[in-house]
Design an enzyme around this catalytic site. Structure first.
Site, PDB file in Angstrom:
ATOM      1  N   GLU A 101       4.832  10.392   2.727  1.00  0.00           N
ATOM      2  CA  GLU A 101       5.469   9.157   2.260  1.00  0.00           C
ATOM      3  C   GLU A 101       6.484   8.634   3.264  1.00  0.00           C
ATOM      4  OE1 GLU A 101       7.917  12.519   0.411  1.00  0.00           O
ATOM      5  OE2 GLU A 101       5.860  12.143   1.037  1.00  0.00           O
ATOM      6  N   ASN A 156       4.416  10.598  -7.876  1.00  0.00           N
ATOM      7  CA  ASN A 156       3.026  11.011  -7.705  1.00  0.00           C
ATOM      8  C   ASN A 156       2.605  11.985  -8.797  1.00  0.00           C
ATOM      9  OD1 ASN A 156       0.903  10.356  -6.015  1.00  0.00           O
ATOM     10  ND2 ASN A 156       1.150  12.154  -4.721  1.00  0.00           N
ATOM     11  N   ASP A 183      11.568   6.378   4.122  1.00  0.00           N
ATOM     12  CA  ASP A 183      11.030   7.344   3.169  1.00  0.00           C
ATOM     13  C   ASP A 183      11.018   6.720   1.771  1.00  0.00           C
ATOM     14  OD1 ASP A 183      10.377  10.430   2.894  1.00  0.00           O
ATOM     15  OD2 ASP A 183      11.607   9.873   1.163  1.00  0.00           O
ATOM     16  N   ASP A 240      -1.374   6.502  -4.086  1.00  0.00           N
ATOM     17  CA  ASP A 240      -2.029   5.874  -2.933  1.00  0.00           C
ATOM     18  C   ASP A 240      -1.797   4.366  -2.925  1.00  0.00           C
ATOM     19  OD1 ASP A 240      -2.929   8.324  -2.120  1.00  0.00           O
ATOM     20  OD2 ASP A 240      -4.983   8.053  -2.836  1.00  0.00           O
TER      21      ASP A 240
END
Length: 380
Positions: free
Chosen positions: A283, A249, A241, A258
């Protein structure tokens, strides 16, 4: 490549109906899968099959000048649907090409002052250099096939997608049909091969879309679940993770997020020890080590964790100009950030034989890694 001059009656019947039948089937599959460009390619195959014995020399030359160029245009254009301006434009282009080919069969004597121009045009399309019997195609047709093949080959090398391979293979099969056009055993064989290659690439493309993650270009969750059913009695599974990804983000935007996902997936995909990397969702990623224990896989996990930690991202500042200035000037708002991951790992045991149980153990180990401060590997 080699074929007899005649076949038994059932084979003759099959060759007579196969090009149209397969092209119709392929067009239906394309509409089902929402792939519109190959529909027009199948229409080309049907047209060639239907008119294979009825073209004049001029129409033959024009057909195999225009068809490779139209085929190339369809292969490199974007999929935008059939009931759209793009779809209508492609349909009209194909219709216009067919009209030009049909018009070229019109007698030159009936064109009055344009007769000489018409004769010159026919001569140019049918002109063949002195290259012998190895290439019966006119020069312009051979050039059109060569150009289209070169463009599609470069596209296949760059993108490596099944549909691009299908378009290139179909073009080569069309070249075979052009070289033996009007020969009953050969022409339907090559046109059938064109349709078969497109149908095969369509299924391969659908498989790729189902099992490959579009953003990160590594296998997706569906591929993981399929591979987990094929595991032996010894394997290790790790859940990965990205730390604080949501905050990252929200702060820097989804485009930067991204890029981080692509970077992390690329590093994970380079993990040694026979590891297979998958994007589990969001993620979160999964690493699978077939035939490895936790102890054997642990060093590889530490290595990839450190490699990700050592990657530095430069976030472009908002004052960065749209065009490069004449004098070099550094932006003061560029920010360097580091990305880290937490990893939980587990192996198959006699108590936890089911792969989903092993995954749940690895997931619990992942939460322990987060509770411990993140950017670490924890095994259970």
């Amino acid at each position: 490549m080699a074929y007899p001059q005649s076949y038994p009656a059932p084979i003759d019947l099959l060759l007579a109906i196969a090009p149209t039948t397969l092209s119709t089937l392929g067009a239906g599959l394309c509409l089902w899968f929402r792939k519109i460009n190959p529909v027009f390619c199948f229409a080309i195959a049907v047209g060639l099959s239907y008119f294979s014995g009825e073209m004049s020399e001029t129409q033959y030359s024009a057909a195999f000048i225009l068809i490779p160029l139209v085929w190339m245009g369809l292969a490199i254009s974007e999929e935008r649907g059939i009931l759209t301006p793009s779809g209508f434009t492609k349909g009209l282009s194909l219709f216009a090409a067919a009209g030009m080919i049909a018009t070229l069969g019109y007698p030159a004597n009936d064109l009055g002052i344009f007769s000489n121009l018409w004769i010159d045009l026919n001569y140019a399309m049918q002109w063949r250099p002195t290259w012998g019997l190895w290439m019966p195609l006119p020069a312009l047709a051979f050039g059109a096939f060569s150009l289209a093949a070169m463009v599609l080959t470069v596209r296949l090398i760059i993108y490596q997608r099944p549909m691009d391979a299908g378009y290139l293979g179909g073009l080569i099969a069309l070249l075979g049909a052009a070289l033996r056009f009007g020969d009953f055993p050969a022409t339907p064989i090559f046109i059938t091969l064109t349709s078969l290659l497109l149908i095969l690439s369509l299924f391969q493309e659908s498989h790729r879309m189902a099992f490959l993650d579009e953003l990160t270009r590594i296998p997706a969750r569906r591929a993981l679940l399929a591979d987990m059913k094929k595991l032996g009695r010894r394997y290790t599974l790790a859940m990965v993770d990205i730390d604080f990804f949501k905050k990252f983000n929200d702060t820097y935007g989804h485009d930067v997020g991204d890029q981080v996902l692509r970077m992390v997936s690329s590093r994970l995909n380079q993990t040694g020890g026979g590891c297979r990397a998958y994007r589990y969702g969001g993620e979160e990623f999964t690493l699978l080590f077939p035939g490895k224990t936790v102890d054997e896989a642990f060093d590889y996990l530490e290595e990839v964790r450190e490699r990700i930690q050592g990657t530095v991202f430069v976030i472009r500042g908002s004052d960065r100009p749209a065009k490069k200035p004449s004098k070099s000037k550094k932006s003061n708002s560029n920010k360097k950030v580091k990305v880290t991951v937490s990893i939980g790992v587990s192996e198959r045991t006699e108590k936890h034989e089911d792969p989903m149980d092993v995954m749940k153990k690895a997931d619990r180990a992942l939460y322990k890694a987060k509770d411990k401060g993140r950017n670490c590997v924890i095994d259970m």
